[in-house]
Design an enzyme around this catalytic site. Sequence first.
Site, PDB file in Angstrom:
ATOM      1  N   SER A  40      -2.818  -7.522   3.222  1.00  0.00           N
ATOM      2  CA  SER A  40      -3.086  -7.352   4.657  1.00  0.00           C
ATOM      3  C   SER A  40      -3.466  -8.698   5.270  1.00  0.00           C
ATOM      4  O   SER A  40      -3.062  -9.036   6.380  1.00  0.00           O
ATOM      5  CB  SER A  40      -4.237  -6.361   4.872  1.00  0.00           C
ATOM      6  OG  SER A  40      -3.908  -5.103   4.365  1.00  0.00           O
ATOM      7  N   ARG A  63      -2.348  -6.512  -8.232  1.00  0.00           N
ATOM      8  CA  ARG A  63      -1.328  -7.550  -8.058  1.00  0.00           C
ATOM      9  C   ARG A  63      -1.635  -8.691  -9.008  1.00  0.00           C
ATOM     10  O   ARG A  63      -2.787  -9.129  -9.095  1.00  0.00           O
ATOM     11  CB  ARG A  63      -1.362  -8.111  -6.629  1.00  0.00           C
ATOM     12  CG  ARG A  63      -0.852  -7.175  -5.589  1.00  0.00           C
ATOM     13  CD  ARG A  63      -1.395  -7.555  -4.233  1.00  0.00           C
ATOM     14  NE  ARG A  63      -2.840  -7.357  -4.202  1.00  0.00           N
ATOM     15  CZ  ARG A  63      -3.585  -7.477  -3.118  1.00  0.00           C
ATOM     16  NH1 ARG A  63      -3.040  -7.817  -1.982  1.00  0.00           N
ATOM     17  NH2 ARG A  63      -4.882  -7.268  -3.166  1.00  0.00           N
ATOM     18  N   HIS A  93       0.834  -1.209   0.000  1.00  0.00           N
ATOM     19  CA  HIS A  93       0.000   0.000   0.000  1.00  0.00           C
ATOM     20  C   HIS A  93       0.871   1.262   0.000  1.00  0.00           C
ATOM     21  O   HIS A  93       0.587   2.226  -0.716  1.00  0.00           O
ATOM     22  CB  HIS A  93      -0.875   0.051   1.262  1.00  0.00           C
ATOM     23  CG  HIS A  93      -1.930  -1.005   1.372  1.00  0.00           C
ATOM     24  ND1 HIS A  93      -2.073  -1.808   2.479  1.00  0.00           N
ATOM     25  CD2 HIS A  93      -2.923  -1.379   0.514  1.00  0.00           C
ATOM     26  CE1 HIS A  93      -3.103  -2.620   2.321  1.00  0.00           C
ATOM     27  NE2 HIS A  93      -3.631  -2.388   1.132  1.00  0.00           N
ATOM     28  N   LYS A 124     -18.481  -5.299   6.596  1.00  0.00           N
ATOM     29  CA  LYS A 124     -17.148  -5.901   6.539  1.00  0.00           C
ATOM     30  C   LYS A 124     -16.550  -6.032   7.940  1.00  0.00           C
ATOM     31  O   LYS A 124     -16.729  -5.132   8.773  1.00  0.00           O
ATOM     32  CB  LYS A 124     -16.260  -4.993   5.661  1.00  0.00           C
ATOM     33  CG  LYS A 124     -15.099  -5.708   5.048  1.00  0.00           C
ATOM     34  CD  LYS A 124     -14.587  -4.987   3.821  1.00  0.00           C
ATOM     35  CE  LYS A 124     -13.310  -5.645   3.335  1.00  0.00           C
ATOM     36  NZ  LYS A 124     -12.821  -5.069   2.101  1.00  0.00           N
TER      37      LYS A 124
END
Length: 167
Positions: free
Chosen positions: A130, A92, A17, A41
């Site tokens: 993460s 990614r 990040h 979430k």
Amino acid sequence: MVVAVYPGSFDPMTKGHEDIAVRAARLFGTVILAVTDNAGKHYQFTLQERIEMAEACMAHYRLPNVSVEGFTGLTVRFAKQHNATVLIRGLRAVSDFDYECSLSQANLSLDADIQTVFLMASLEHQFLSSRMVKEVVRLGAQAQHMVAPHVHDALQAKLAPTNHPPA
Ligand code: ADP
């Protein structure tokens, strides 16, 4: 001057990040790193914790055009309120593509004035997330190469098995 918003959970912020935020700061006049907090979430860290960790990460780079803010609700609405015309997302390998593609289409359909700009993850951060960092620390390993030192301390305090022995 183009204002860009870099939205994400940042739960917690990783070196991947950081890399995207630093590169975006070279491209756009202002970059707002926007820490999301959505009711549906589950986050490991509170919004305040995620904001403070991200602020400390970015302070390290002393970039005058980068700020950190928390928000709830629609990303495009937050962007509009801040006069942003660009959303930044990191990509990614191929694993992010489907999700990021549909997210950017959804955002474009909500506000055609706001474009998503993708920056490819750097080679060394291609497989960093993460979720992976949390898993590594939860399993008792070190993750210093993946996150800033203060983030690593916070992860250790919250997740390391030595701090949370089995009952
Ligand atoms: P979200 O829950 O919105 O996906 P994340 O914090 O997981 O939030 O990710 C925010 C953005 O940063 C996403 O665009 C994601 O693809 C990107 N990102 C996450 N990890 C990396 C990394 N290692 N390198 C580059 N970009 C990344």
